[in-house]
Design a protein around this motif. Sequence first.
Motif, short mmCIF file in Angstrom:
data_model
loop_
_atom_site.label_atom_id
_atom_site.label_comp_id
_atom_site.label_asym_id
_atom_site.label_seq_id
_atom_site.Cartn_x
_atom_site.Cartn_y
_atom_site.Cartn_z
N CYS A 147 54.70 4.97 82.51
CA CYS A 147 53.60 4.35 83.27
C CYS A 147 54.00 3.05 83.98
CB CYS A 147 52.42 4.07 82.34
SG CYS A 147 51.02 3.34 83.23
N CYS A 157 51.62 -1.83 76.69
CA CYS A 157 52.81 -2.64 76.96
C CYS A 157 52.53 -4.08 76.57
CB CYS A 157 53.19 -2.59 78.44
SG CYS A 157 53.48 -0.92 79.04
N CYS A 207 44.89 0.43 81.74
CA CYS A 207 45.42 1.16 80.58
C CYS A 207 44.36 1.99 79.88
CB CYS A 207 46.04 0.16 79.59
SG CYS A 207 47.44 0.84 78.68
FE1 SF4 Z 1 50.68 1.44 82.10
FE2 SF4 Z 1 49.15 0.46 80.17
FE3 SF4 Z 1 51.69 -0.27 80.32
FE4 SF4 Z 1 49.96 -1.15 82.14
S1 SF4 Z 1 49.94 -1.62 79.94
S2 SF4 Z 1 52.01 -0.31 82.54
S3 SF4 Z 1 48.60 0.62 82.34
S4 SF4 Z 1 50.93 1.78 79.88
#
Ligand code: SF4
Length: 199
Positions: A19, A92, A108
């Motif tokens: 992602c 993340c 997210c």
């Molecule tokens: Fe993707 Fe969630 Fe990571 Fe943002 S926090 S990059 S939306 S997985």
Amino acid sequence: MSIDINTAWDELKQKVAGCQKCGLCRTRNNTVFGEGPEINCRVVIVGEGPGADEDATGRPFVGKAGQLLTGILENGGGIPRRSLYITNIVKCRPPENRNPSREEASSCSEYLEAQLLLLHPDVVVTLGNVPTQWLLKTSQGITALRGQWINWRGILLFPMFHPSFLLRNDSRAKGSPKDLTWQDVKSLKAKIDELNKGS
Ligand code: SF4
Ligand code: URA
């Protein structure tokens, strides 16, 4: 015919692993999807976001706060950690462990929503202000909401203090956050026992 749950999980995990929907993708080392039983899951725990140890390992709640959480569940409640699904609002790590922004949580949220639909738990436990306020769409604080069984989308949401907050508030005096958390985890255990009896 019914949907192949394992395939759905695999697809979701792959999506998160690659992602780049928000800026947190630029500073992460690993995404932290979540872990726990993917079928017959009664309780989902939702934290805030990965910290340094989680970012390094790709697993939720494995650092100091995670060890405290595991202790609270297992020693305080007699609830094995592995019996619960554990994940976070954002997958993340926010730099310097700051709170995720509204935009990051919003980007997210499709993953948490998908996890909740696949898991269809009876109880969602939110740890601290960030997941509690995000899911309930409230500005009420955790001190007011913790320990309450709240009807949410037809299931139960149960806010508790975040273990990082407990690490900063070490007192075990009556009425202290730790003392209240000890009560809350017993209430959670009683609810799990009640649910298990009913099925
Ligand atoms: Fe993707 Fe969630 Fe990571 Fe943002 S926090 S990059 S939306 S997985
Ligand atoms: N704090 C959180 O909110 N989540 C984790 O996974 C670890 C620490």
